[in-house]
Design an enzyme around this catalytic site. Sequence first.
Site, PDB file in Angstrom:
ATOM      1  N   GLY A 208       1.799   0.880 -11.109  1.00 39.15           N
ATOM      2  CA  GLY A 208       3.245   0.961 -10.917  1.00 39.15           C
ATOM      3  C   GLY A 208       3.702   0.287  -9.642  1.00 39.15           C
ATOM      4  O   GLY A 208       4.688  -0.458  -9.631  1.00 39.15           O
ATOM      5  N   ILE A 209       2.976   0.526  -8.544  1.00 39.82           N
ATOM      6  CA  ILE A 209       3.385  -0.063  -7.271  1.00 39.82           C
ATOM      7  C   ILE A 209       3.133  -1.562  -7.289  1.00 39.82           C
ATOM      8  O   ILE A 209       3.996  -2.365  -6.908  1.00 39.82           O
ATOM      9  CB  ILE A 209       2.661   0.602  -6.083  1.00 39.82           C
TER      10      ILE A 209
ATOM     11  N   THR B 260      -0.741  -1.139   1.822  1.00 39.85           N
ATOM     12  CA  THR B 260       0.120   0.050   1.832  1.00 39.85           C
ATOM     13  C   THR B 260      -0.498   1.139   0.964  1.00 39.85           C
ATOM     14  O   THR B 260       0.176   2.110   0.614  1.00 39.85           O
ATOM     15  CB  THR B 260       1.523  -0.272   1.263  1.00 39.85           C
ATOM     16  N   ALA B 261      -1.790   0.969   0.637  1.00 41.85           N
ATOM     17  CA  ALA B 261      -2.447   1.897  -0.277  1.00 41.85           C
ATOM     18  C   ALA B 261      -3.228   2.971   0.502  1.00 41.85           C
ATOM     19  O   ALA B 261      -2.722   4.071   0.699  1.00 41.85           O
ATOM     20  CB  ALA B 261      -3.342   1.128  -1.240  1.00 41.85           C
ATOM     21  N   ARG B 262      -4.443   2.646   0.910  1.00 41.63           N
ATOM     22  CA  ARG B 262      -5.210   3.592   1.713  1.00 41.63           C
ATOM     23  C   ARG B 262      -6.057   2.791   2.709  1.00 41.63           C
ATOM     24  O   ARG B 262      -6.634   1.765   2.354  1.00 41.63           O
ATOM     25  CB  ARG B 262      -6.153   4.449   0.856  1.00 41.63           C
TER      26      ARG B 262
ATOM     27  N   ASP C 205       0.237  -0.298   6.585  1.00 43.20           N
ATOM     28  CA  ASP C 205       0.937   0.987   6.663  1.00 43.20           C
ATOM     29  C   ASP C 205      -0.072   2.124   6.682  1.00 43.20           C
ATOM     30  O   ASP C 205       0.288   3.280   6.880  1.00 43.20           O
ATOM     31  CB  ASP C 205       1.889   1.148   5.468  1.00 43.20           C
TER      32      ASP C 205
ATOM     33  N   GLU D  80      -6.397   7.510  10.092  1.00 40.25           N
ATOM     34  CA  GLU D  80      -5.063   8.026  10.415  1.00 40.25           C
ATOM     35  C   GLU D  80      -5.165   9.451  10.927  1.00 40.25           C
ATOM     36  O   GLU D  80      -5.965  10.230  10.406  1.00 40.25           O
ATOM     37  CB  GLU D  80      -4.200   8.094   9.155  1.00 40.25           C
TER      38      GLU D  80
ATOM     39  N   HIS E  28       2.211   4.868   8.034  1.00 37.31           N
ATOM     40  CA  HIS E  28       2.167   5.483   6.706  1.00 37.31           C
ATOM     41  C   HIS E  28       3.523   6.047   6.297  1.00 37.31           C
ATOM     42  O   HIS E  28       3.655   7.250   6.025  1.00 37.31           O
ATOM     43  CB  HIS E  28       1.074   6.564   6.650  1.00 37.31           C
TER      44      HIS E  28
END
Lengths: 333, 334
Positions: free
Chosen positions: A164-165, A244-246, A270, A275, A293
């Site tokens: 989807g992304i 922008t995933a992991r 991101d 993190e 994030h």
Amino acid sequence: MTPPIALVVGPIFFEDAKWQALAPEVTLKEYRKGTREEFISLLKSGTFDGAEAIFRSNESTAVTGPFTEEIVSVLPSTVKYICHSGAGYDNIDVEACTKRGIQVSNTPHCNEDAVADLTIYLMIGALRQITRPNNALRAGKWRGTIVPGHDPQGKILGILGMGGIGSGVAKRAEAFGMKIQYHNRHPLPSTSTTHPSATYVSFDELLSTSDVISLNLALSHGTEHILGAPEFAQMKKGVVIVNTARGGLIDEEAMIRALDEGKVFSVGLDVFENEPHVDARLLGSEKVVISPHIGAATVETMAAMERLVIENIKSALFDGKLLTQVHEQLVKS
Amino acid sequence: MGKPAVLLIGNITHVKKEWEECRSFAELKTFNGKTREEFLKACEDGSYSDVVAINRSNESTALTGPFDQELVSKLPQSVKYICHNGAGYDNIDVPACTSRDIQVSHTPQAVNAATADIAIFLLLGALRRIHVPYTAIRASNWRGPSPQLGYDPQAKLLGVIGMGGIGREVAARARAFGMKIQYYNRSRLSPELEQGAKYVSFEELIKSSDVISLNCSLTKETTGLIGKKEFAAMKKGVIIVNTARGKLIDEQALVDALESGKVFSAGLDVYEEEPKVNEGLLNNPNVVLLPHVGTSTWETQKNMELLVLENLETAVRKGSLVTQVPEQVSKVKL
């Protein structure tokens, strides 16, 4: 028949009215603020006995800590559903839940637009090495010593993970004149109308021919460090990476080396391996565009996720099934 | 009789080879000075008496000052063409050039995509007030003490002021983010160019847009287009994006509107008195600021320099320009 009990853990930011409206058909309990110790203590003392569904979120992790085995094991025996606000749910021990017969839902599609938007923002920023002029201006130096960036026009964007992304990223990138290729577990059906112009390629071809690579796939055992030193070696010189995933998808050490060597022109990130700790070399680099994030951190997206949690709770309590149960539990059951 | 001369003011960065190739139709001269006085002196002492066309690079204003009435009147009689590198040419007095029979070209189209890219970058950044988390993470504070949520562009109404080449590129990109488009232009566009965007009055655009993007040129009429009165009429929480010219906006009025919360955020690439930036903007963490980098890419800068050379060649060889400034195209009858 007594109404079922639902418990909210942590904050509800936007859809509190909808939560309150579950009553009186549902009895509502809450633990919005507090500490992990207190929460566990209240669980053990039976304060929340009878609760069948729990509304929690990524933000509630700041209140109670993650739903590890420690917490899952002391949830009341009546708990059948944990309805989570967030696309990622790595702060829930799903296996522990499954063992206790607890079904878990997340909010998989709500964040797609927001994360795709941020992906494009980071991509343009990285292509422009925008950190340099951004910093210079704020330091009162106007442009400082900027180096021209690159246009996205005519460049090849390689999307790793056309879900989807990824589809949202592709749609937006096309408007910037980019050519799209992707690699996925499975190619999209040829009848897919989402991206008639996107070409399915092998992982190797994506690495070696893309000008920009965007990571839009889930982190799992099979995808840890999917981009590591051997992959960076295969990439084009001057490639731009966006994640922008992991964070765990990229070997950060290898990426930093590739940046230093000029193999990678710039990166937009991101997410990070550890993190909220971020490697100082990334923090200080002008070739890096970073954000903490915040992919899904918009009012509309948060509200949509909260609404979906409440819908999951209704469906669970009154129809006996979740709407968006997590992938790994669906595969098992 | 020798070849006509072409004078370069400033640098050629990306097309040195192509510039050298211009020797096939012209003698190449370069202004090597650093000040307006030196330039005017060179114009008056005969150094440029055979110069027919000027290659006016992007940074030439820093060397000679603007091509205003004074300077234009002192250009050698031989000068017939000024080929400017830049889509905006508000630092050239075009009427003064027209009176002297000097034709002026600029570099439209070449700048469109890159400028639109930066407009969207600023739009997205402003919706997220992105400088706040950016500052926090860079200071090793992750999201900072009180992280805020931003807003999605989906379903928001984007008002484009100036639906020319750049405005239409901004609209095309914004559409891919799910935005609705309305525009104000001197005249309505054809349906093919509108692509479904709604044509509205200036007042309607100001009062109903969620995001306003300035994509019009700076003229006497558009100077201060957005001021106190306009900010008062806007929606609360509006976002302003300006990649056109700083003087389109009354900067202090913008600062006031930001401070009052009327304007949620602004994404700016241009300022009233570049390179000086209003302190109220510099110190505001809620805005996204860039130092006029709209076209700062290898590919676009090269294309702009090439377009100037194309204009120079057509001027010298054929006596016409490829991308003459619009106000002269309607006026000049050859």
